[in-house]
Design a protein around this motif. Sequence first.
Motif, PDB file in Angstrom:
ATOM      1  N   ILE A   1       9.388  -2.630  71.541  1.00  0.00           N
ATOM      2  CA  ILE A   1       9.481  -1.394  72.303  1.00  0.00           C
ATOM      3  C   ILE A   1       9.115  -1.620  73.758  1.00  0.00           C
ATOM      4  O   ILE A   1       8.131  -2.261  74.065  1.00  0.00           O
ATOM      5  CB  ILE A   1       8.586  -0.292  71.688  1.00  0.00           C
ATOM      6  CG1 ILE A   1       8.719   1.009  72.460  1.00  0.00           C
ATOM      7  CG2 ILE A   1       7.158  -0.712  71.584  1.00  0.00           C
ATOM      8  CD1 ILE A   1      10.072   1.603  72.411  1.00  0.00           C
ATOM      9  N   ARG A   2       9.951  -1.123  74.648  1.00  0.00           N
ATOM     10  CA  ARG A   2       9.670  -1.189  76.075  1.00  0.00           C
ATOM     11  C   ARG A   2       9.950   0.180  76.697  1.00  0.00           C
ATOM     12  O   ARG A   2      10.397   0.274  77.811  1.00  0.00           O
ATOM     13  CB  ARG A   2      10.558  -2.249  76.754  1.00  0.00           C
ATOM     14  CG  ARG A   2      10.282  -3.667  76.298  1.00  0.00           C
ATOM     15  CD  ARG A   2       8.922  -4.163  76.755  1.00  0.00           C
ATOM     16  NE  ARG A   2       8.751  -5.581  76.490  1.00  0.00           N
ATOM     17  CZ  ARG A   2       8.352  -6.080  75.345  1.00  0.00           C
ATOM     18  NH1 ARG A   2       8.082  -5.274  74.343  1.00  0.00           N
ATOM     19  NH2 ARG A   2       8.218  -7.385  75.191  1.00  0.00           N
ATOM     20  N   ASN A   3       9.712   1.256  75.932  1.00  0.00           N
ATOM     21  CA  ASN A   3       9.993   2.598  76.416  1.00  0.00           C
ATOM     22  C   ASN A   3       8.722   3.259  76.928  1.00  0.00           C
ATOM     23  O   ASN A   3       7.608   2.858  76.587  1.00  0.00           O
ATOM     24  CB  ASN A   3      10.588   3.456  75.292  1.00  0.00           C
ATOM     25  CG  ASN A   3      11.943   2.957  74.859  1.00  0.00           C
ATOM     26  OD1 ASN A   3      12.790   2.689  75.685  1.00  0.00           O
ATOM     27  ND2 ASN A   3      12.134   2.815  73.564  1.00  0.00           N
ATOM     28  N   ILE A   4       8.899   4.305  77.731  1.00  0.00           N
ATOM     29  CA  ILE A   4       7.744   5.051  78.222  1.00  0.00           C
ATOM     30  C   ILE A   4       7.040   5.736  77.061  1.00  0.00           C
ATOM     31  O   ILE A   4       5.826   5.714  76.951  1.00  0.00           O
ATOM     32  CB  ILE A   4       8.193   6.086  79.271  1.00  0.00           C
ATOM     33  CG1 ILE A   4       8.767   5.372  80.502  1.00  0.00           C
ATOM     34  CG2 ILE A   4       7.041   6.983  79.683  1.00  0.00           C
ATOM     35  CD1 ILE A   4       9.346   6.311  81.529  1.00  0.00           C
ATOM     36  N   GLN A   5       7.801   6.355  76.170  1.00  0.00           N
ATOM     37  CA  GLN A   5       7.226   7.035  75.025  1.00  0.00           C
ATOM     38  C   GLN A   5       7.076   6.060  73.863  1.00  0.00           C
ATOM     39  O   GLN A   5       7.808   5.080  73.755  1.00  0.00           O
ATOM     40  CB  GLN A   5       8.101   8.224  74.618  1.00  0.00           C
ATOM     41  CG  GLN A   5       8.373   9.208  75.744  1.00  0.00           C
ATOM     42  CD  GLN A   5       7.117   9.867  76.277  1.00  0.00           C
ATOM     43  OE1 GLN A   5       6.062   9.813  75.655  1.00  0.00           O
ATOM     44  NE2 GLN A   5       7.222  10.491  77.440  1.00  0.00           N
ATOM     45  N   LYS A   6       6.131   6.347  72.982  1.00  0.00           N
ATOM     46  CA  LYS A   6       5.824   5.437  71.880  1.00  0.00           C
ATOM     47  C   LYS A   6       6.639   5.794  70.643  1.00  0.00           C
ATOM     48  O   LYS A   6       6.500   6.881  70.088  1.00  0.00           O
ATOM     49  CB  LYS A   6       4.329   5.493  71.552  1.00  0.00           C
ATOM     50  CG  LYS A   6       3.432   4.994  72.682  1.00  0.00           C
ATOM     51  CD  LYS A   6       1.968   5.076  72.288  1.00  0.00           C
ATOM     52  CE  LYS A   6       1.071   4.566  73.407  1.00  0.00           C
ATOM     53  NZ  LYS A   6      -0.367   4.661  73.039  1.00  0.00           N
ATOM     54  N   VAL A   7       7.493   4.869  70.222  1.00  0.00           N
ATOM     55  CA  VAL A   7       8.250   5.031  68.988  1.00  0.00           C
ATOM     56  C   VAL A   7       8.161   3.739  68.208  1.00  0.00           C
ATOM     57  O   VAL A   7       7.869   2.677  68.742  1.00  0.00           O
ATOM     58  CB  VAL A   7       9.733   5.393  69.254  1.00  0.00           C
ATOM     59  CG1 VAL A   7       9.856   6.780  69.821  1.00  0.00           C
ATOM     60  CG2 VAL A   7      10.381   4.377  70.178  1.00  0.00           C
ATOM     61  N   LYS A   8       8.430   3.846  66.912  1.00  0.00           N
ATOM     62  CA  LYS A   8       8.389   2.654  66.069  1.00  0.00           C
ATOM     63  C   LYS A   8       9.428   2.768  64.975  1.00  0.00           C
ATOM     64  O   LYS A   8      10.002   3.824  64.759  1.00  0.00           O
ATOM     65  CB  LYS A   8       6.996   2.471  65.468  1.00  0.00           C
ATOM     66  CG  LYS A   8       6.548   3.619  64.556  1.00  0.00           C
ATOM     67  CD  LYS A   8       5.161   3.372  64.015  1.00  0.00           C
ATOM     68  CE  LYS A   8       4.729   4.510  63.081  1.00  0.00           C
ATOM     69  NZ  LYS A   8       3.393   4.287  62.497  1.00  0.00           N
TER      70      LYS A   8
END
Length: 252
Positions: free
Chosen positions: A245-252
């Motif tokens: 992940i390299r996004n501003i928001q946290k996802v998995k």
Amino acid sequence: MKTQSFIRKGFFILMALCLSMGFQSCLDDDNDDFYLSHYYANALVTVKLSADNTPYLQLDDSTTLRPVNMTTSPFGEKEVRALTNFDFSNEAPQEYDKAVFINWIDSILTKPMAPNLGEEENNQTYGNDPVEILNDWVTIAEDGYLTLRFATRWGNGQPHFVNLISTQNPDNSYEVEFRHNAFGDTEGKMGDALVAFKLDQLPDTQGETVKLKLKWNSFSGEKSAEFDYCTRKATNPDAQEVTSIRNIQKVK
């Protein structure tokens, strides 16, 4: 006469200084434009490895890129979708379509499809919290992946869980559903993130382009959209999946 000559000389010196400053300002503007042009992503790619582990980029279903300044993949042996900024290079593309110089590259969350566990278990495991799928240049089905930019509410920093499952629709083998589990984090501000799902669990289209139907639960109810989809051609069979992940928001 001497006074007039002095005034004329002063005038020409002042004009020269103004022109020089104006020219320098233009140069500064050009530099700003140059650096800004490298700030934003100008391509969505798949980072792959050739048979000898040399990295290359898949730009779309048919275009490959040789990254002349990347001798090893920053993502190891794993195949990922990534945002990048590149310039075309004059170097030989070798066995690829184009040669490029990579200014920067950053992976996005890349996942396989998840199994359909049945409606009740799907809700418990994958959730059904609302999202909006954004009509964006990176929301696309290509190279065997469905890449999505989506938006939802984020509040307490809890990573959200996102998945793609087959609906197992007997009338449409190419119908999939985006699932989102916010784990109760549903009261914050709207923000967006990126995710890519590998579609190799769908039936082979045998070289034909079909309509891939995506369903999701939005903030105003169930929605759907269609994408042109064709099964990707085989590449390095040893490439592994990565969840990165390299996004501003946290996802998995």
